[in-house]
Design a protein around this motif. Structure first.
Motif, mmCIF file in Angstrom:
data_model
loop_
_atom_site.group_PDB
_atom_site.id
_atom_site.type_symbol
_atom_site.label_atom_id
_atom_site.label_comp_id
_atom_site.label_asym_id
_atom_site.label_seq_id
_atom_site.Cartn_x
_atom_site.Cartn_y
_atom_site.Cartn_z
ATOM 1 N N ASP A 27 0.827 -1.218 0.000
ATOM 2 C CA ASP A 27 0.000 0.000 0.000
ATOM 3 C C ASP A 27 0.859 1.266 0.000
ATOM 4 O O ASP A 27 0.485 2.285 -0.564
ATOM 5 N N ILE A 28 1.983 1.185 0.737
ATOM 6 C CA ILE A 28 2.824 2.389 0.905
ATOM 7 C C ILE A 28 4.269 2.044 0.547
ATOM 8 O O ILE A 28 4.816 1.039 1.021
ATOM 9 N N VAL A 29 4.883 2.899 -0.278
ATOM 10 C CA VAL A 29 6.298 2.729 -0.620
ATOM 11 C C VAL A 29 7.090 3.790 0.145
ATOM 12 O O VAL A 29 6.770 4.980 0.074
ATOM 13 N N VAL A 30 8.098 3.343 0.889
ATOM 14 C CA VAL A 30 8.941 4.288 1.629
ATOM 15 C C VAL A 30 10.270 4.410 0.891
ATOM 16 O O VAL A 30 11.034 3.444 0.801
ATOM 17 N N GLU A 31 10.519 5.609 0.359
ATOM 18 C CA GLU A 31 11.740 5.819 -0.437
ATOM 19 C C GLU A 31 12.836 6.361 0.470
ATOM 20 O O GLU A 31 12.741 7.475 0.980
ATOM 21 N N LEU A 32 13.883 5.556 0.679
ATOM 22 C CA LEU A 32 14.993 5.983 1.545
ATOM 23 C C LEU A 32 16.322 5.830 0.807
ATOM 24 O O LEU A 32 17.360 5.530 1.401
ATOM 25 N N ILE A 33 16.266 6.022 -0.508
ATOM 26 C CA ILE A 33 17.486 5.881 -1.320
ATOM 27 C C ILE A 33 18.249 7.203 -1.334
ATOM 28 O O ILE A 33 19.465 7.243 -1.217
ATOM 29 N N GLY A 34 17.507 8.298 -1.462
ATOM 30 C CA GLY A 34 18.130 9.627 -1.466
ATOM 31 C C GLY A 34 18.567 10.052 -2.857
ATOM 32 O O GLY A 34 18.606 9.243 -3.791
ATOM 33 N N GLY A 35 18.871 11.362 -2.974
ATOM 34 C CA GLY A 35 19.368 11.904 -4.247
ATOM 35 C C GLY A 35 18.258 12.178 -5.244
ATOM 36 O O GLY A 35 17.093 11.882 -5.015
ATOM 37 N N TYR A 36 18.669 12.802 -6.381
ATOM 38 C CA TYR A 36 17.663 13.190 -7.375
ATOM 39 C C TYR A 36 17.511 12.161 -8.488
ATOM 40 O O TYR A 36 16.632 12.262 -9.309
ATOM 41 N N GLY A 37 18.401 11.181 -8.564
ATOM 42 C CA GLY A 37 18.460 10.272 -9.714
ATOM 43 C C GLY A 37 17.373 9.223 -9.728
ATOM 44 O O GLY A 37 16.201 9.517 -9.996
ATOM 45 N N ILE A 38 17.762 7.985 -9.421
ATOM 46 C CA ILE A 38 16.836 6.860 -9.470
ATOM 47 C C ILE A 38 15.657 7.071 -8.506
ATOM 48 O O ILE A 38 14.534 6.646 -8.788
#
Ligand code: HSE
Length: 455
Positions: free
Chosen positions: A93-104
């Motif tokens: 249901d929820i995606v937590v984005e903890l990769i950082g940066g502007y790219g991928i």
């Protein structure tokens, strides 16, 4: 009272089942913040469920280092190397984005939104630069993008600005929103050391990264200030318009003189409402030592918000670290849990103001910013020098607040002259500085540091 039809009863039962089964979360990246999020959710799951009304479970993790990720989450959580597998999983249901940066990270956040997932992110760089596109995509899709962890880590400043202070016309915000630089400045002041020495020490202790550019050049703080500015004034995020100056040129001498005059030097992110625009700037700033924010030491963060109704409010806490940042991520997860069955139009808008009520107020160029100044001039210790300098300031309509002249040692032919000014327009100060610099009795480049009373 009439009895609901069988169809309505079935719909209500189905909805109740959806609302009580745990919400499923997929993490993209399980580094410091991801592992903190996993731990906090596990440790406090009972309390969190009582608050959210249903369980919150991390059921899938994507990380390039699958073995390390598995060692953090253990059995029962699917670990993959491909972030897109998380986005493609219909159960998430929820995606937590903890990769950082502007790219991928940007591509993945937009893909998650397109797949109808709610997104939680700690990525200040991404939102400060691409927030307009991301929030528009989320609005069109009817999903939430929550980002409490992106500004000042564990301090709930987004919540405060967007909800708690919603009655106010925000006048200004000034924040210590980068822990690395606050640690360095605190050490420079405490130990009288220069910047380069303290930076090395900060790197050894893990307070500064091996490439510290984003922190020490003020870029990280500007990302956060940009986001706060957008929320405070209902304008789009405009990182490219922010004025940014880091702490690399700051000298221990100026920290000492500032102290003698009753000030501390802090790297502040400032955004201010002015009659014809908005100020958005990050730079070292003299702040009266008696202000609470001037006494925020080490890697701690603090944000002062001035609202017309509430007056001055101050928010203090840890701006980084595993569990402090996880505290904000989990708060966002709980918010989404509570709101995800609500009509999208009745949720809290991403930038506090309704998307069709955003303003296009300009961000002012630095030349139009109004601040006071600290000036340090290395001058020949001879008759008439002070008068030449004060004449130039007077000609530019810059009013002097205080002057300090260091006592020259026996036989010394030059001395330091410290001047504090009242508020002036930066462009005017730049002209005056050029004229003062051209005087033959000014022997070295003039040091100028902005000063804010934050009254
Ligand atoms: N590097 C940041 C700081 C933490 O020093 O505050 C995350 O933005």
């Amino acid at each position: 009272m009439t009895t609901p039809s069988v169809a309505v009863q079935a719909h209500v039962a189905e909805r109740r089942e959806v609302e009580t089964k745990p919400i499923q979360v997929g993490l993209l990246g399980i580094g410091t913040v991801g592992s903190g999020t996993f731990k906090v959710l596990q440790r406090n799951q009972h309390e969190i469920q009582r608050r959210a009304g249903r369980g919150i479970e991390i059921t899938m993790v994507a990380d390039l280092d699958v073995a390390r990720a598995k060692s953090i989450v253990g059995e029962g959580v699917e670990v993959v190397a491909d972030a897109r597998a998380v986005i493609a999983n219909p159960a998430i249901d929820i995606v937590v984005e903890l990769i950082g940066g502007y790219g991928i990270a940007k591509a993945l956040v937009l893909e998650a939104i397109a797949a109808g997932k709610h997104v939680v992110t700690a990525n200040k760089a991404l939102l400060a630069v691409h927030g307009t596109e991301i929030f528009a995509a989320a609005h069109a899709k009817g999903v939430m993008v929550a980002f409490e962890a992106a500004v000042a880590g564990g301090i709930p400043i987004i919540k405060a600005l967007r909800e708690g202070l919603t009655a106010n016309r925000i006048e200004w915000i000034a924040g210590i929103i980068n822990g690395t630089t606050n640690f360095i400045l605190s050490e420079m002041r405490d130990k009288g050391l220069d910047f380069a020495t303290v930076l090395k020490e900060a790197q050894r202790l893990g307070y500064a990264e091996s490439d510290p550019t984003f922190d020490i050049e003020g870029i990280d703080a500007a990302h956060k200030a940009t986001i706060m500015s957008a929320i405070a004034f209902g304008v789009p995020v405009q990182f490219d318009k922010a004025y940014i100056e880091g702490i690399t040129r700051l000298q221990a001498t100026d920290i000492r003189y500032a102290e003698q005059l009753g000030y501390r030097i802090k790297l502040l992110g400032i955004t201010k409402r002015r009659e014809h625009g908005i100020e958005l700037r990050v730079h070292p700033t003299l702040v009266p030592a008696k202000r609470l924010i001037a006494n925020v030491e080490g890697a701690m963060n603090a944000v002062v918000v001035q609202g017309d109704a509430v007056g001055t409010t101050l928010y203090y806490g840890k701006g980084a670290g595993s569990e402090p940042t996880a505290s904000a991520v989990v708060a966002d997860l709980v918010d989404i849990c509570r709101l995800h069955t609500a009509d999208p139009d009745h949720r809290v808008p991403h930038l506090a103001f309704q998307p069709d009520a955003m303003a296009d107020t300009a961000i002012l160029p630095i030349e139009q910013v109004v601040t006071a100044f600290y000036l340090r001039l290395r001058v020949a210790d001879e008759a008439g020098v002070l008068s030449k300098i004060t004449t130039i300031l007077a000609e530019h309509d810059i009013s002097i607040d205080a002057v300090l002249q260091r006592e020259s040692a026996e036989g010394e032919k030059s001395t330091d002259l410290i001047i504090l000014t009242h508020d002036t327009v930066e462009g005017r100060m730049r002209d005056a500085l050029a004229k003062m610099q051209a005087l033959s009795s000014v022997l070295a480049p003039i040091v100028s540091i902005r000063k804010e009373e934050l009254a």
